[in-house]
Each structure stands twice: as C-alpha cells, then as structure tokens.
Design an enzyme around this catalytic site. Structure first.
Site, PDB file in Angstrom:
ATOM      1  N   VAL A  75      10.581  29.198  -5.562  1.00 18.15           N
ATOM      2  CA  VAL A  75      10.655  27.880  -6.168  1.00 18.15           C
ATOM      3  C   VAL A  75       9.555  26.964  -5.640  1.00 18.15           C
ATOM      4  O   VAL A  75       8.879  26.278  -6.410  1.00 18.15           O
ATOM      5  CB  VAL A  75      12.062  27.276  -5.939  1.00 18.15           C
ATOM      6  CG1 VAL A  75      12.095  25.809  -6.294  1.00 18.15           C
ATOM      7  CG2 VAL A  75      13.069  28.047  -6.765  1.00 18.15           C
ATOM      8  N   LYS A 125       3.417  33.703   5.711  1.00 16.72           N
ATOM      9  CA  LYS A 125       3.335  33.367   4.290  1.00 16.72           C
ATOM     10  C   LYS A 125       2.156  32.426   4.035  1.00 16.72           C
ATOM     11  O   LYS A 125       1.390  32.591   3.085  1.00 16.72           O
ATOM     12  CB  LYS A 125       4.628  32.657   3.866  1.00 16.72           C
ATOM     13  CG  LYS A 125       5.362  33.354   2.771  1.00 16.72           C
ATOM     14  CD  LYS A 125       6.659  32.683   2.421  1.00 16.72           C
ATOM     15  CE  LYS A 125       7.702  33.736   2.102  1.00 16.72           C
ATOM     16  NZ  LYS A 125       8.977  33.222   1.692  1.00 16.72           N
ATOM     17  N   THR A 165      19.070  24.569  -4.541  1.00 14.10           N
ATOM     18  CA  THR A 165      20.395  24.436  -5.156  1.00 14.10           C
ATOM     19  C   THR A 165      21.398  24.098  -4.060  1.00 14.10           C
ATOM     20  O   THR A 165      21.614  24.894  -3.148  1.00 14.10           O
ATOM     21  CB  THR A 165      20.766  25.759  -5.847  1.00 14.10           C
ATOM     22  OG1 THR A 165      19.751  26.056  -6.808  1.00 14.10           O
ATOM     23  CG2 THR A 165      22.117  25.670  -6.533  1.00 14.10           C
ATOM     24  N   ARG A 221      13.367  30.690 -14.221  1.00 13.54           N
ATOM     25  CA  ARG A 221      13.804  32.082 -14.104  1.00 13.54           C
ATOM     26  C   ARG A 221      12.681  32.887 -13.482  1.00 13.54           C
ATOM     27  O   ARG A 221      11.525  32.767 -13.918  1.00 13.54           O
ATOM     28  CB  ARG A 221      14.076  32.687 -15.488  1.00 13.54           C
ATOM     29  CG  ARG A 221      15.263  32.144 -16.208  1.00 13.54           C
ATOM     30  CD  ARG A 221      15.184  32.533 -17.679  1.00 13.54           C
ATOM     31  NE  ARG A 221      13.955  32.045 -18.291  1.00 13.54           N
ATOM     32  CZ  ARG A 221      13.490  32.422 -19.478  1.00 13.54           C
ATOM     33  NH1 ARG A 221      14.132  33.312 -20.193  1.00 13.54           N
ATOM     34  NH2 ARG A 221      12.370  31.921 -19.960  1.00 13.54           N
ATOM     35  N   PHE A 240      21.643  35.693 -23.365  1.00 15.05           N
ATOM     36  CA  PHE A 240      22.597  36.055 -22.307  1.00 15.05           C
ATOM     37  C   PHE A 240      23.816  36.797 -22.835  1.00 15.05           C
ATOM     38  O   PHE A 240      24.904  36.698 -22.283  1.00 15.05           O
ATOM     39  CB  PHE A 240      23.004  34.825 -21.469  1.00 15.05           C
ATOM     40  CG  PHE A 240      22.057  34.601 -20.338  1.00 15.05           C
ATOM     41  CD1 PHE A 240      20.801  34.067 -20.569  1.00 15.05           C
ATOM     42  CD2 PHE A 240      22.387  34.965 -19.048  1.00 15.05           C
ATOM     43  CE1 PHE A 240      19.887  33.908 -19.541  1.00 15.05           C
ATOM     44  CE2 PHE A 240      21.484  34.802 -18.014  1.00 15.05           C
ATOM     45  CZ  PHE A 240      20.236  34.280 -18.268  1.00 15.05           C
ATOM     46  N   CYS A 255      20.212  34.032  -7.321  1.00 13.84           N
ATOM     47  CA  CYS A 255      20.914  32.789  -7.689  1.00 13.84           C
ATOM     48  C   CYS A 255      22.353  33.000  -8.158  1.00 13.84           C
ATOM     49  O   CYS A 255      23.277  32.476  -7.535  1.00 13.84           O
ATOM     50  CB  CYS A 255      20.124  32.057  -8.765  1.00 13.84           C
ATOM     51  SG  CYS A 255      18.560  31.427  -8.131  1.00 13.84           S
TER      52      CYS A 255
HETATM   53  N1  LIG Z   1      14.498  32.013  -6.973  1.00 13.32           N
HETATM   54  C1  LIG Z   1      14.888  31.403  -8.077  1.00 13.32           C
HETATM   55  O1  LIG Z   1      14.753  31.930  -9.177  1.00 13.32           O
HETATM   56  C2  LIG Z   1      15.511  30.016  -8.026  1.00 13.32           C
HETATM   57  C3  LIG Z   1      15.658  29.295  -9.216  1.00 13.32           C
HETATM   58  C4  LIG Z   1      16.218  28.026  -9.160  1.00 13.32           C
HETATM   59  C5  LIG Z   1      16.653  27.519  -7.931  1.00 13.32           C
HETATM   60  N2  LIG Z   1      16.518  28.250  -6.793  1.00 13.32           N
HETATM   61  C6  LIG Z   1      16.958  27.654  -5.533  1.00 13.32           C
HETATM   62  O2  LIG Z   1      15.806  27.200  -4.830  1.00 13.32           O
HETATM   63  C7  LIG Z   1      15.981  27.368  -3.423  1.00 13.32           C
HETATM   64  C8  LIG Z   1      14.868  28.226  -2.864  1.00 13.32           C
HETATM   65  O3  LIG Z   1      14.957  29.509  -3.430  1.00 13.32           O
HETATM   66  P1  LIG Z   1      13.769  30.582  -3.298  1.00 13.32           P
HETATM   67  O4  LIG Z   1      14.162  31.749  -4.099  1.00 13.32           O
HETATM   68  O5  LIG Z   1      12.479  29.895  -3.561  1.00 13.32           O
HETATM   69  O6  LIG Z   1      13.904  30.921  -1.737  1.00 13.32           O
HETATM   70  P2  LIG Z   1      12.913  31.766  -0.834  1.00 13.32           P
HETATM   71  O7  LIG Z   1      13.759  32.410   0.196  1.00 13.32           O
HETATM   72  O8  LIG Z   1      12.012  32.592  -1.682  1.00 13.32           O
HETATM   73  O9  LIG Z   1      12.005  30.644  -0.124  1.00 13.32           O
HETATM   74  C9  LIG Z   1      12.480  29.701   0.781  1.00 13.32           C
HETATM   75  C10 LIG Z   1      11.350  29.390   1.757  1.00 13.32           C
HETATM   76  O10 LIG Z   1      11.693  28.263   2.563  1.00 13.32           O
HETATM   77  C11 LIG Z   1      11.086  28.436   3.840  1.00 13.32           C
HETATM   78  N3  LIG Z   1      11.692  27.496   4.784  1.00 13.32           N
HETATM   79  C12 LIG Z   1      12.953  27.473   5.285  1.00 13.32           C
HETATM   80  N4  LIG Z   1      13.106  26.407   6.121  1.00 13.32           N
HETATM   81  C13 LIG Z   1      11.925  25.740   6.139  1.00 13.32           C
HETATM   82  C14 LIG Z   1      11.464  24.567   6.787  1.00 13.32           C
HETATM   83  N5  LIG Z   1      12.253  23.854   7.609  1.00 13.32           N
HETATM   84  N6  LIG Z   1      10.207  24.171   6.574  1.00 13.32           N
HETATM   85  C15 LIG Z   1       9.381  24.875   5.768  1.00 13.32           C
HETATM   86  N7  LIG Z   1       9.755  25.984   5.113  1.00 13.32           N
HETATM   87  C16 LIG Z   1      11.014  26.418   5.290  1.00 13.32           C
HETATM   88  C17 LIG Z   1      11.334  29.915   4.125  1.00 13.32           C
HETATM   89  O11 LIG Z   1      10.477  30.406   5.138  1.00 13.32           O
HETATM   90  C18 LIG Z   1      11.063  30.531   2.755  1.00 13.32           C
HETATM   91  O12 LIG Z   1       9.709  30.929   2.620  1.00 13.32           O
HETATM   92  C19 LIG Z   1      17.381  27.958  -3.256  1.00 13.32           C
HETATM   93  O13 LIG Z   1      18.292  26.923  -3.044  1.00 13.32           O
HETATM   94  C20 LIG Z   1      17.629  28.607  -4.584  1.00 13.32           C
HETATM   95  O14 LIG Z   1      19.011  28.705  -4.880  1.00 13.32           O
HETATM   96  C21 LIG Z   1      15.946  29.486  -6.818  1.00 13.32           C
END
Ligand SMILES: NC(=O)c1ccc[n+]([C@@H]2O[C@H](COP(=O)([O-])OP(=O)(O)OC[C@H]3O[C@@H](n4cnc5c(N)ncnc54)[C@H](O)[C@@H]3O)[C@@H](O)[C@H]2O)c1
Length: 437
Positions: free
Chosen positions: A11, A35, A122, A152, A254, A265
């Site tokens: 995200v 990263k 989220t 997505r 869906f 998610c």
């Molecule tokens: N992946 C999806 O398709 C999607 C879609 C909509 C919403 N979301 C929501 O978005 C959020 C993130 O999901 P994601 O899939 O991107 O997660 P992810 O695990 O891919 O990425 C999260 C990142 O945050 C970093 N992080 C954690 N704490 C930190 C801090 N204090 N400072 C800096 N970086 C930090 C981690 O190292 C990691 O790289 C979640 O809440 C998820 O539910 C995800």
C-alpha cells in the site's frame, strides 16, 4: 504539496508512487532498511504490474524519495500517511495495532509543524480516536484522519488512479476541516475525473473499509456454497453466477467459485471486523459464518484431491500449479495453497509446486519436503495428479493434450475452472472442477 508515508509495503509503495505521479512530493520511509536500500537501487521488493516503471519515473523526476530518517522525510510535509501492517493479533484475531501506534508516536515526536496524520492502514473502528488521545498530548498540532485504501493487488495502480471512490474520515471540528481541505487538495486529480469522494467521520470511514472487505468475502463464500449445491444437483455454477449477476442489485463481480479466498486482507479483516462487533455487543453473524465457511473450504480442497485419487495419495506425486492467493501477485499470505500443500504432504503425497512469481517466498512457507519446479510443464512431468490453485494466464494457455502427455497419471483438479471440461475429458483426464456438472 509534500507528504510522507510510513511503510513501503504494497500500500505504501503503490500509494507513494501514484501520489508522486499526481505531482505530489512524496518521501517514503520504512523501518526495514533492506527495503529502502533495494528501492534506492531501483529494485522493487514486490511484484506488481507496472509498479517498477512508475517508481523509476517518479524517482528520476525527483518527486519520490526514500530519505534515511523520518525527520528528513517530514521536512515541510502537510500530511503523513501510515501504511504499516495491521496483521491478526496472535490468539484473538483482533487487528494488531502495534505498528500503527508506534509509527503514530514517532510522527508526533518528529513533527515540527502542524500536519494531518492519515491512516491508510486498515484499522478497526475507534482507532482514530485512540490515535488522537495518543498523539495530541505529545504534539497538539496534529490532526488525525482516516483514508482507507481499497486497491487490489495485481491491479493496484489502476485501482489507485481510477478508484470507485475515495473515503475521507475526519474529526468533526476545526482540526477536521483543515484535514479535509488538505486531503481534498491531495486527491484533486481524482476529483477532476469525477471520482466520488465520501467525506465522513473517522468512525464511519473505518467501518466502510471493513464492511466492504467483509461483503466481498461473503459474496465469494456465498458462490462457493452455491457451487457445492450445483455439483450435488447437476447444475452449472457459472450460469447461476451469470443469471444472478446480471441483476444490477447483485452485480457480476466476485461470483467466481474457487478454493476459498486468501490474501493479506480478507482473512484478517473479516476476523477483526467480527471481533470488534462482538466487543461492541452487536455480533456480525454473517461475517462469522463467512469466515467458518472459508476456513472449511480450504481444507476441503485437499480432501477433494485425495478423493479424486481414490482415497489414498501415499507415494503419489502431485503437481500444484499456482501458490499465490490470486494471479498477478507474488503474495501468498493466507493463500489456499498454505492449507492444501501441507494437507497433501501430511497424507503422504510428494508435492511438486510451481508459481510464476511467488517461488521466492514460497520456499520458506511450505513443508520442507515440497519440491519446486522451474515451470508448469516441469512440475507436471511424471505427476500422478495435478491441482490448479491460482488462475495465472500462462496456465490457461496449456493445451490439455500436452498436459496429459507429460503426466504419469490422469487426475486433474482444476479449482479455478480454467479449462474446458469437455476438452479435458477428451484428452483423457479424470477432471474435477468446481460447481460444474
Ligand atoms: N495489500 C493490500 O492489498 C492492501 C489493500 C488495502 C489495504 N491494505 C492495508 O494496508 C496496510 C498495509 O498493508 P501492506 O500489504 O502494504 O503491508 P506490508 O506488510 O506489505 O507493508 C507494511 C510495511 O510497513 C513497514 N513498517 C512497519 N512499521 C513501520 C514504522 N514504524 N515506520 C516505517 N515503516 C514501518 C514494514 O516494514 C512494512 O514494509 C494494512 O493495514 C492492510 O490491511 C492492504
């Protein structure tokens, strides 16, 4: 306009690159130094179509940067987005907000000017209020807003650039007015293409995100159960899906039957939503049932393979095509494959797997006995049975005769209904699919 984003995962990285493409100056930070190092070297840590080019273009043009420290990133920003993970908390299924609260506190301490702290992660209803209580005593100039993300994986850039809607939750006071104005400016390019903007309270925005994901998960579980009914009754679930989906109140999306939903998610969000609802004294029984139906379904897929092989898979070689929870992503979080492969291995089969993108992650996540093949055809070579779990396009193109020719056995379990049933039977397969007569 300048913003910072904490978290360079799916995200954070996609949002950062897309905001930069809108012309915003974006500083992206992640606590995972490897990263950031990879991104600086032009390597994208995830597979997402089009993302490498978008990141490269915006880095080249100086709009997307990866500063060393949060303090550097926050220089002159109007808003800071939290895009950190909110996984299931071990033991109880609530969303684990540790990363969110830690990141929010870091921002409050590092802020040197008034800014809006926006949760894109989220988070359960009530989190925005808790964030206000956390950050305001540290820094009274911070406003909290909620801007849930609906992209997505696999289609993330298109979803971000042309979303169905943008949800902006803000406080009902002067702070909130200021935050809403900042966020509206940030999303102006989407406003210009007439994207609906849903401006609401913090609580409402938080619930919208969970309600959306839970509804979609429910739709999938619904059609999966109807698929089982179709199998028992000799009907075709695809025609049923079309027949109901053409009703505008239902919609066609869906309604694809399969081995159960997975990904980063739906599983965790349905669980967290159900837990929050119980805490608030208003259980969501449909969501609870959706979770139970989906968990059982993943286990049932392994049982179906074993049944298709006559009830005993000991010593049999089973090829699994597709590990990611859906095509066009390398994400295997909560994928059906994580249930199916161990169950087949536990039943005595030797499993050989192939996925076009997720093999790097896959190696650590599956039983040590799992063999990984370099291609679909290599996985199928000498296999007694094949199981298709992810509908990658490259699998669709494989001609049934060729599949049959390289395999030793004749069992094919197509859990995404990718192949034409008649052609598979003509090629000599004992073909199992989902919800078709
Ligand atoms: N992946 C999806 O398709 C999607 C879609 C909509 C919403 N979301 C929501 O978005 C959020 C993130 O999901 P994601 O899939 O991107 O997660 P992810 O695990 O891919 O990425 C999260 C990142 O945050 C970093 N992080 C954690 N704490 C930190 C801090 N204090 N400072 C800096 N970086 C930090 C981690 O190292 C990691 O790289 C979640 O809440 C998820 O539910 C995800």
């Amino acid at each position: 306009m300048k913003i910072a984003i904490l978290g360079a995962g799916y995200v954070g990285l996609v949002s950062g690159a897309c905001f930069a493409e809108f012309g915003v100056q974006v500083a992206l930070v992640d606590k995972d130094a490897s990263k950031i190092a990879a991104l600086r070297e032009g390597r994208i840590p995830i597979y997402e179509p089009g993302l490498d080019k978008l990141v490269a273009d915006n880095v080249r043009d100086g709009r997307l940067t990866f500063p060393d420290t949060l303090e550097d990133a926050m220089e002159g920003v109007e808003a800071v987005f939290l895009a950190v993970g909110t996984p299931s908390r071990r033991g109880d299924g609530h969303a684990d907000l540790t990363y969110v609260f830690t990141a929010a506190e870091q921002v409050a301490r590092a802020a040197t000017r008034p800014l809006t702290l926006v949760t894109k992660s989220t988070v359960p209803v009530g989190t925005g209020r808790r964030l206000i209580e956390l950050v305001r005593p540290i820094n009274p100039d911070i406003t909290v807003a909620s801007n849930p993300e609906f992209l997505r994986e696999g289609a993330a850039i298109g979803d971000f650039m042309r979303p169905d809607r943008v949800v902006l939750g803000t406080e009902d006071n002067e702070h909130g007015q200021r935050a809403l104005e900042t966020l509206r400016r940030l999303y102006r390019p989407l406003y210009l293409i007439e994207t609906p903007i849903v401006a609401t309270s913090l609580e409402t925005a938080e619930i919208i995100k969970y309600a959306a994901n839970s509804f979609l998960a429910m739709k999938i579980s619904f059609i999966n159960e109807v698929a089982d009914l179709c199998e028992a009754a000799g009907a075709d679930v695809h025609d049923v899906a079309r027949g109901i989906g053409l009703d505008g109140r239902i919609g066609r999306k869906f309604l694809h039957p399969g081995p159960g939903y997975g990904g980063s998610c739906f599983p965790k969000d349905t669980l967290a939503f159900a837990r929050t609802a119980v805490d608030l004294g208003t259980p969501l029984r449909l969501v609870e049932t959706t979770i139970a139906v989906n968990d059982a379904r993943k286990e049932d897929m392994a049982r179906r393979v074993i049944a298709a092989m006559g009830g005993d898979v000991r010593g049999k070689r089973i090829a699994v095509l597709g590990l990611a929870f859906k095509p066009e992503t390398d994400d295997i979080r909560d994928a059906p494959s994580l249930v199916v492969l161990p169950a087949l291995a536990a039943a005595g089969a030797s499993v050989v797997a192939y996925d076009p993108q997720s093999m790097g992650f896959a190696r650590q996540a599956y039983p040590a006995s799992t063999e990984f093949a370099p291609s679909a055809m290599a996985a199928l070579a000498d296999a007694d049975a094949a199981v298709l779990l992810t509908e990658w396009n490259e699998f669709r193109a494989l001609p049934p005769d060729r599949l049959k020719a390289v395999m030793r056995g004749d069992v094919f379990c197509d859990f995404r209904n990718v192949y034409d049933r008649k052609s598979m039977i003509e090629a000599g397969f004992k073909y199992t699919s989902i919800g078709r007569p």
